[in-house]
Design a protein around this motif. Structure first.
Motif, PDB file in Angstrom:
ATOM      1  N   LYS A 155       0.675  -1.302  -0.031  1.00 43.88           N
ATOM      2  CA  LYS A 155      -0.024   0.193   0.123  1.00 43.88           C
ATOM      3  C   LYS A 155       1.068   1.226  -0.034  1.00 43.88           C
ATOM      4  CE  LYS A 155      -4.261  -1.904   2.040  1.00 43.88           C
ATOM      5  NZ  LYS A 155      -5.326  -1.804   2.798  1.00 43.88           N
ATOM      6  N   ASP A 166      -4.550  11.334   8.374  1.00 46.26           N
ATOM      7  CA  ASP A 166      -5.897  11.421   8.960  1.00 46.26           C
ATOM      8  C   ASP A 166      -6.195  12.935   8.860  1.00 46.26           C
ATOM      9  OD1 ASP A 166      -6.347   8.821   9.761  1.00 46.26           O
ATOM     10  OD2 ASP A 166      -5.489   9.025  11.701  1.00 46.26           O
ATOM     11  N   HIS A 183      -4.136   5.827  17.382  1.00 42.21           N
ATOM     12  CA  HIS A 183      -4.911   4.724  17.112  1.00 42.21           C
ATOM     13  C   HIS A 183      -4.802   3.498  18.054  1.00 42.21           C
ATOM     14  CE1 HIS A 183      -6.857   6.412  13.260  1.00 42.21           C
ATOM     15  NE2 HIS A 183      -5.593   6.960  13.257  1.00 42.21           N
ATOM     16  N   ASN A 188      -8.406   1.845  11.501  1.00 44.63           N
ATOM     17  CA  ASN A 188      -7.890   2.417  10.120  1.00 44.63           C
ATOM     18  C   ASN A 188      -7.313   3.890  10.341  1.00 44.63           C
ATOM     19  OD1 ASN A 188      -8.794   0.263   8.654  1.00 44.63           O
ATOM     20  ND2 ASN A 188     -10.659   1.042   8.175  1.00 44.63           N
ATOM     21  N   VAL A 190      -5.463   6.882   7.719  1.00 42.25           N
ATOM     22  CA  VAL A 190      -5.422   7.249   6.498  1.00 42.25           C
ATOM     23  C   VAL A 190      -4.032   8.357   6.111  1.00 42.25           C
ATOM     24  CG1 VAL A 190      -6.764   8.631   4.403  1.00 42.25           C
ATOM     25  CG2 VAL A 190      -7.962   7.430   6.203  1.00 42.25           C
ATOM     26  N   THR A 192      -2.296  10.481   3.395  1.00 36.86           N
ATOM     27  CA  THR A 192      -2.222  11.251   2.190  1.00 36.86           C
ATOM     28  C   THR A 192      -0.700  11.477   1.367  1.00 36.86           C
ATOM     29  OG1 THR A 192      -4.219  12.427   2.892  1.00 36.86           O
ATOM     30  CG2 THR A 192      -2.956  13.259   1.104  1.00 36.86           C
ATOM     31  N   ASN A 214      -5.095   9.310  -1.375  1.00 44.25           N
ATOM     32  CA  ASN A 214      -5.621   8.743   0.112  1.00 44.25           C
ATOM     33  C   ASN A 214      -5.457   7.225   0.225  1.00 44.25           C
ATOM     34  OD1 ASN A 214      -5.752  11.153   1.404  1.00 44.25           O
ATOM     35  ND2 ASN A 214      -7.991  11.308   0.563  1.00 44.25           N
ATOM     36  N   THR A 216      -5.902   3.968   2.729  1.00 42.17           N
ATOM     37  CA  THR A 216      -6.291   3.531   4.039  1.00 42.17           C
ATOM     38  C   THR A 216      -5.374   2.284   4.389  1.00 42.17           C
ATOM     39  OG1 THR A 216      -8.413   4.640   3.794  1.00 42.17           O
ATOM     40  CG2 THR A 216      -8.404   2.836   5.467  1.00 42.17           C
ATOM     41  N   THR A 218      -5.096  -0.341   7.928  1.00 44.73           N
ATOM     42  CA  THR A 218      -5.680  -1.022   9.017  1.00 44.73           C
ATOM     43  C   THR A 218      -4.376  -1.228  10.024  1.00 44.73           C
ATOM     44  OG1 THR A 218      -7.592  -1.986   8.149  1.00 44.73           O
ATOM     45  CG2 THR A 218      -6.962  -2.631  10.361  1.00 44.73           C
TER      46      THR A 218
END
Length: 365
Positions: A155, A166, A183, A188, A190, A192, A214, A216, A218
Motif C-alpha cells: 500500500k 488522518d 489509534h 484504520n 489514512v 495522504t 489517500n 487507508t 488497518t
C-alpha cells in the motif's frame, strides 16, 4: 632420563602446547585500526570527491580530510595470539566482537547498514552546508522503508511523500509515528501521499508534484520490545530537493561519521577564499540537517590516522573529546566542535593563526 632433562622437556612441550592453543584457539574479539583519510577538497581514485554543477564554485587549497577506521570482518575469528598482540600495539584497539557486530549481525547486514548511513550523512551534509550559506533547500517527509509482512506492504512504497495522516499535515518524520499511535490496533489510518513515481517525475521536470492519493491502512499491534501500540510497518525519513547538483564520489566508505567534513568541503567550494588557509585539517563527526555535530566510534584510531597523514588540527565532536584527549598523537591539536558553525569559527582562527583561542579537547571533555 635425568630428572632435570625430563623437566626441561616437559616444560618445552607445555610451552609448545600453549603456543599452539594461542594460535588455534578463537577468542570473541575484533580489531580496529586506523583507516584511510581522504581530502574532501581533493580527488580520490582520479576524480574529485565533491562535484558541484549548476552553481559557481571557487578554488580551494589545504586539506579537510575525513577519516576512517578499519575493522576485522564479521566472520573473522581472531586467535589468542592476535588478540594479545593487538592489546599491546599502540595504534590498534581490540574490542569485543559484539561491539562491532551486535546480535549476530552478518557482514552483509553491516555493509548495508553502513551504506545507508553513509548516504544519509551525505544528504545531511549538503543540507547543513546550504543552510549555513542561506541557500533554500526544499524538504519533505517520505516513506524510507516498508517492513515485509506488515499492513503497509503493497500500500505504501519507499519514496512515497507523506503529506498528511488522518488529514493532519506532516512536517517531520516523528509526526508520522505520533499520529499513527493515536489509534488502537485494528483501527484504520489514512495516509495522504504523493506516489514515489509522481514525485520522481516532478523532480525531473523541475515542478511541484500535485497528484495525491489517500491510502487507508488497518493498523496492527506492535511486536517489538517497546510498549504495545498501533503500527503500520514503515519508517519515515526526510528527502530534499537542492537548487543545484552536489555529488559526493567516494566508494568503499560507510557509516555516518564523514558528515561534518563533507559539509565543510561543500561550504569551502561554494565560498571565495580558502577555508583552511592552506593548513592540513582533518576531522570527523556526524551531522544533521541543522548542522549539529554528533559523536562517532573509533576516535582514537582516526586521530592516529590523521596525524600519520600530516594533519595538524583535528575537528573533534564534543562528546568524543574526553576519549580522544587521553592519548592525543604528538603534534596534533584536537579542536572541540558542537556544530558546523563551531567548526567554521575554529577554521577562521586557524587561518588567522589564532590557535591559542581554539576550543581544545581535554580529558574532562
Amino acid at each position: 632420563m635425568p630428572r632435570r632433562t625430563a623437566t626441561m622437556l616437559a616444560s618445552t612441550l607445555m610451552l609448545i602446547a600453549l603456543l599452539c592453543a594461542g594460535v588455534f584457539l578463537p577468542v570473541p574479539y575484533s580489531e580496529m585500526s586506523p583507516g584511510p583519510t581522504v581530502n574532501t577538497l581533493g580527488e580520490h581514485n582520479g576524480e574529485p570527491v565533491l562535484q558541484i554543477s549548476g552553481r559557481k564554485t571557487y578554488p580551494t587549497d589545504g586539506h579537510l580530510n575525513m577519516t576512517t577506521v578499519r575493522v576485522t570482518s564479521a566472520d573473522y575469528r581472531m586467535n589468542l595470539v592476535e588478540a594479545v598482540y593487538g592489546w599491546l600495539a599502540h595504534d590498534n584497539k581490540i574490542v569485543p566482537h559484539d561491539t562491532l557486530y551486535p546480535n549476530g549481525k552478518t557482514e552483509e547486514q553491516s555493509t548495508q547498514e553502513n551504506a545507508e548511513e553513509f548516504t544519509q550523512s551525505q544528504e545531511s551534509a549538503k543540507v547543513a552546508a546550504l543552510k549555513e550559506l542561506g541557500i533554500p533547500v526544499q524538504s519533505w517527509v517520505i516513506v524510507s522503508t516498508v517492513v515485509k509482512g506488515t499492513p503497509a506492504q503493497g500500500k505504501l512504497h519507499a519514496g512515497d511523500v507523506i503529506k498528511a495522516v488522518d488529514g493532519t499535515a506532516v512536517k517531520q518524520p516523528s509526526d508520522v509515528a505520533e499520529l499513527v499511535t493515536r489509534h488502537k490496533p485494528g483501527q484504520n489510518v489514512v495516509f495522504t501521499i504523493v506516489p514515489a513515481k509522481e514525485q520522481a517525475a516532478a523532480e525531473k521536470e523541475h515542478r511541484t508534484a500535485t497528484v495525491t492519493e489517500n491510502v487507508t491502512i488497518t493498523t496492527a499491534r506492535s511486536t517489538d520490545a517497546g510498549a504495545r501500540r498501533a503500527i503500520v510497518g514503515i519508517s519515515a525519513g526526510t528527502d530534499h530537493t537542492f537548487p543545484f547538483t552536489v555529488d559526493i564520489k567516494l566508494a568503499d566508505v560507510g557509516g555516518p561519521s564523514a558528515g561534518l567534513m563533507f559539509a565543510l568541503g561543500i561550504y569551502d567550494k561554494l565560498t571565495p577564499g580558502s577555508l583552511t588557509g592552506g593548513t592540513f585539517v582533518a576531522g570527523t563527526g556526524t551531522i544533521d540537517d541543522n548542522g549539529k555535530v554528533g559523536p562517532i566510534g573509533g576516535i582514537e584510531m582516526k586521530t592516529v590516522g590523521a596525524r600519520d597523514k600530516g594533519a595538524r588540527f583535528f575537528l573533534t565532536p564534543a562528546d568524543n573529546c574526553a576519549s580522544a584527549a587521553k592519548d592525543t598523537p604528538s603534534g596534533l591539536t584536537l579542536v572541540k566542535v558542537n556544530t558546523m558553525s563551531d567548526a567554521l569559527a575554529a577554521l577562521k582562527d586557524i587561518r588567522a593563526g589564532n590557535t591559542a583561542d581554539l576550543p581544545k579537547c581535554t580529558v574532562k571533555g
